[in-house]
Scaffold this motif. Structure first.
Motif, PDB file in Angstrom:
ATOM      1  N   THR A 176      83.963  53.829  19.385  1.00  0.00           N
ATOM      2  CA  THR A 176      85.105  54.547  19.917  1.00  0.00           C
ATOM      3  C   THR A 176      84.701  55.058  21.283  1.00  0.00           C
ATOM      4  N   THR A 177      85.643  55.560  22.012  1.00  0.00           N
ATOM      5  CA  THR A 177      85.336  55.985  23.373  1.00  0.00           C
ATOM      6  C   THR A 177      84.232  57.027  23.366  1.00  0.00           C
ATOM      7  N   LEU A 226      72.124  51.610  23.468  1.00  0.00           N
ATOM      8  CA  LEU A 226      71.966  53.058  23.300  1.00  0.00           C
ATOM      9  C   LEU A 226      71.293  53.374  21.967  1.00  0.00           C
ATOM     10  N   LEU A 227      71.641  52.576  20.972  1.00  0.00           N
ATOM     11  CA  LEU A 227      71.032  52.807  19.659  1.00  0.00           C
ATOM     12  C   LEU A 227      69.541  52.470  19.664  1.00  0.00           C
ATOM     13  N   SER A 229      79.463  56.252  19.772  1.00  0.00           N
ATOM     14  CA  SER A 229      80.656  56.466  18.960  1.00  0.00           C
ATOM     15  C   SER A 229      80.263  57.309  17.749  1.00  0.00           C
ATOM     16  N   ALA A 230      81.269  57.780  17.022  1.00  0.00           N
ATOM     17  CA  ALA A 230      80.983  58.599  15.835  1.00  0.00           C
ATOM     18  C   ALA A 230      80.137  57.794  14.848  1.00  0.00           C
ATOM     19  N   ASP A 231      80.485  56.528  14.723  1.00  0.00           N
ATOM     20  CA  ASP A 231      79.744  55.671  13.808  1.00  0.00           C
ATOM     21  C   ASP A 231      78.287  55.531  14.260  1.00  0.00           C
ATOM     22  N   ARG A 265      76.309  58.593  13.576  1.00  0.00           N
ATOM     23  CA  ARG A 265      75.886  58.700  12.171  1.00  0.00           C
ATOM     24  C   ARG A 265      74.646  57.845  11.921  1.00  0.00           C
ATOM     25  N   LYS A 266      74.685  56.643  12.453  1.00  0.00           N
ATOM     26  CA  LYS A 266      73.556  55.738  12.229  1.00  0.00           C
ATOM     27  C   LYS A 266      72.271  56.301  12.850  1.00  0.00           C
ATOM     28  N   LEU A 267      72.423  56.818  14.038  1.00  0.00           N
ATOM     29  CA  LEU A 267      71.241  57.355  14.706  1.00  0.00           C
ATOM     30  C   LEU A 267      70.679  58.546  13.930  1.00  0.00           C
TER      31      LEU A 267
END
Ligand SMILES: Nc1ncnc2c1ncn2[C@@H]1O[C@H](COP(=O)(O)OP(=O)(O)OP(=O)(O)O)[C@@H](O)[C@H]1O
Length: 630
Positions: free
Chosen positions: A528-529, A590-591, A614-616, A619-621
């Motif tokens: 997401t943005t 970025l991840l 993004s929000a997702d 969460r993963k990070l």
């Protein structure tokens, strides 16, 4: 939020004392030793209190009670530019904050090793070593120019040589420092006002030495770059020796002694390339760094930067008022920064001792900074340069003369269009003012007057013909140094249509494994943005709401970053991921970076990456980082 969001207004700075070793900044950085002092402030080695073992370099602005807006803007600019360029050959800025009393400081990666200036004290370099350094500098400069930034103070002291582990070998990584007086192309802020002398005279382009700052563009950096290459190849800088006035005169009017006569075994190609870089007129120089490097070394400079959308140049910051010069009393081989020729009587208002320094050749300046002329003529405290705390001694031996390097067949980078410089206009001859310094203008009133005087001298020299008869440089013959294999320029990983930069060699490819705790899909999640970057610029961002559209060659690079990460090669993973960001900002990159920082317990940088996800992705990070807590 801009880096500046944390800072109070410039006028509120009120530090009353120099910062001492042992001071803890914001409960985070404990200053452990002084690395050196420059024109802007003191640089300390520091340890991060919550990240055991993590060392950083902290630059604290000195005398902030006297801080002018121009000085403040320069300091802020240094932090912003370095952090936004994000290039492996540009020093990384990791934090920017202020002390409780408002004194700003910036936190950088700590660079081991030594400066190029220090290295050059040993004499000239082999062709191979000089080319390796030049290529890495070229890569950094090309990135800066493409981002619309002209460095304007390239000199050996601002080039750091950092011993680095790579593929089981020790190589030297070049890091460019000190974007403090850099100019955003096209900007009309303080840095572009006319009739001020900014930079270091020995490495200034003629237009810069004359204070024609609106004409300063990427080609001015190429001139300075040419000076540095000349010095690497023959052991002496092309315009060294004598007073500041003589140096300025020579820069503006005289051709340096040809490299061909000083180092007869140099390839003609290298001699011609340096000659062209040192052309007096910007139009006669190389118009971009890539062409200079290609002609100098016989191998095109490669970069991923041409693949994707160019990073948006940083918007010019609000034009700070041109005011006091920012030379610090302890500046060492420091850079000249603005002192206006504004008709206030400062022009030519030289104290007698400084005026004498301008008019009298001073042989002792042969090797030192031109600023030393003023230091000798004015009662300034001795400059301090402190050796880094236990710098690892890097014994890079050089090979005997190695005059031809094999060309690595590679696609040339499409050169960025140079910023055209306006046609040079004849400068009005300023009227010399009486030789007395105006009182009460500055804490260090002699230096600004002297600096302004140099501009006057330079302009007089240009307009009025030969004002000074410079002494013949008494340069000892270059000492050929038979030394060793410098860092290799690594074979490029070819990515169509433009291969990646040779300065950031690809990681060796380990078996592809999924990093622990990281689903494969993490590398390209829907995004997401993301919020604006910490520095508020408008670099390309990941697309919102759908899978990222990543070109195959970039995907290949990202896979390599993943593989390096899973093989525990954190430096390589970080470098490759950062490199891809110059082409396209992706969530995957970025991840990778965020996960590297997690493993390093680098909370600040983890958060910096997280903000852009993004929000997702966030969460993963977060899930990934949990494994590395403690
Ligand atoms: N990130 C860093 N790691 C290690 N040493 C550093 C770092 N940044 C600066 N230094 C060292 O600290 C000293 C002061 O650096 P600084 O950039 O403030 O001044 P300078 O470049 O010498 O002067 P000026 O800014 O006036 O041109 C130099 O010796 C420099 O090599």
């Amino acid at each position: 939020m801009s880096l500046l969001g944390v800072l109070p207004s410039p006028m509120s700075h009120s530090a009353k004392a120099d910062i001492k070793v042992g001071t803890i900044l914001r409960d985070t950085y404990e200053l452990t030793s002084l690395l050196g002092k420059g024109g802007m402030g003191s640089v300390f080695l520091a340890r991060h209190l919550r990240l055991p073992g993590k060392q950083v370099a902290v630059k604290v602005l000195l005398h902030s009670d006297d801080l002018t807006e121009e000085q403040y803007a320069r300091f802020r600019r240094e932090a912003e530019i370095a952090s936004q360029l994000g290039h492996p050959n540009i020093v990384e800025v990791v934090d920017f904050h202020s002390l409780e009393d408002g004194t700003p400081y910036l936190v950088m990666e700590y660079l081991r090793g030594e400066s190029l200036a220090h290295r050059l004290r040993k004499g000239r370099m082999s062709l191979r070593e000089a080319f390796s350094i030049a290529r890495q500098m070229g890569s950094a400069l090309q990135a800066a120019h493409r981002a619309g930034v002209v460095h304007r103070d390239l000199k050996p002291a601002n080039v750091h040589l950092v011993p680095t582990d790579s593929e089981g070998m020790i190589v030297e990584r070049v890091k460019l420092l000190d974007f403090g007086i850099s100019k955003l192309m096209g900007s009309q802020t303080l840095q572009t006002q006319e009739d001020v002398l900014m930079g270091t005279p020995r490495y200034m382009a003629p237009e810069q030495a004359m204070g024609r700052n609106r004409e300063v563009d990427a080609r001015s950096d190429i001139f300075a770059f040419g000076c540095i290459v000349y010095e690497m190849l023959c052991g002496d800088s092309p315009f060294a020796g004598g007073t500041i006035a003589e140096v300025v005169y020579r820069v503006v009017h005289e051709q340096p002694e040809s490299l061909a006569s000083r180092v007869p075994d140099l390839p003609g190609r290298a001699v011609a390339a340096v000659d062209r870089a040192l052309a007096k007129q910007p139009k006669d120089r190389y118009q971009d760094v890539a062409t200079f490097i290609a002609e100098l070394t016989g191998t095109a400079l490669q970069s991923l930067a041409g693949l994707g959308p160019d990073p948006t140049p940083m918007p010019p910051r609000g034009a700070a008022r041109q005011s006091e010069p920012s030379l610090d009393e302890n500046a060492t081989d420091a850079t000249f920064v603005p002192s206006r020729l504004d008709g206030t009587g400062q022009v030519g208002a030289l104290p007698p001792a400084a005026a004498a320094a301008l008019a009298t050749p001073d042989p002792s300046l042969e090797k030192g900074s031109t600023l030393e002329a003023f230091r000798m003529a004015t009662p300034q405290p001795a400059a301090q340069q402190v050796a880094p705390a236990s710098p690892p001694s890097m014994s890079v031996s050089r090979r005997p003369t190695d005059m031809e390097l094999p060309a690595v067949g590679a696609a040339a980078v499409q050169p960025a269009a140079p910023t055209p410089a306006p046609q040079a206009q004849p400068q009005p001859v300023p009227t010399p003012a009486p030789a007395s310094a105006p009182a009460g203008r500055s804490k260090f009133p002699l230096i600004p007057a002297a600096v302004a005087g140099v501009v006057l001298v330079g302009i007089l020299a240009v307009v009025g013909g030969k004002v000074f008869k410079p002494s013949t440089p008494d340069t000892p013959p270059p000492t050929p140094v038979a030394e060793t294999p410098p860092p290799e320029v690594k074979p490029p990983v070819v990515a169509e249509p433009t291969p990646p930069a040779p300065t950031a060699p690809p990681a060796t490819t380990p078996p592809a494994t999924t990093p622990p705790g990281m689903a494969t899909s993490d590398t390209a999640p829907p995004v997401t943005t993301p919020p604006a970057t910490a520095t508020g610029t408008t670099k390309p961002t990941a697309r919102p709401g759908k899978a990222e559209n990543i070109p195959p060659e970039l995907r290949e690079e990202l896979d390599k970053a993943e593989q390096a990460l899973s093989a525990g090669q954190l430096d390589d993973a970080l470098r490759i991921a950062q490199r891809t960001l110059r082409t396209q900002k992706t969530e995957a990159a970025l991840l990778v970076m965020g996960r590297v920082y997690c493993q390093r317990h680098d909370v600040g940088n983890v958060n910096a990456q997280r903000r852009q996800l993004s929000a997702d992705g966030q969460r993963k990070l977060t899930a990934y980082c949990r494994k590395y807590e403690n």
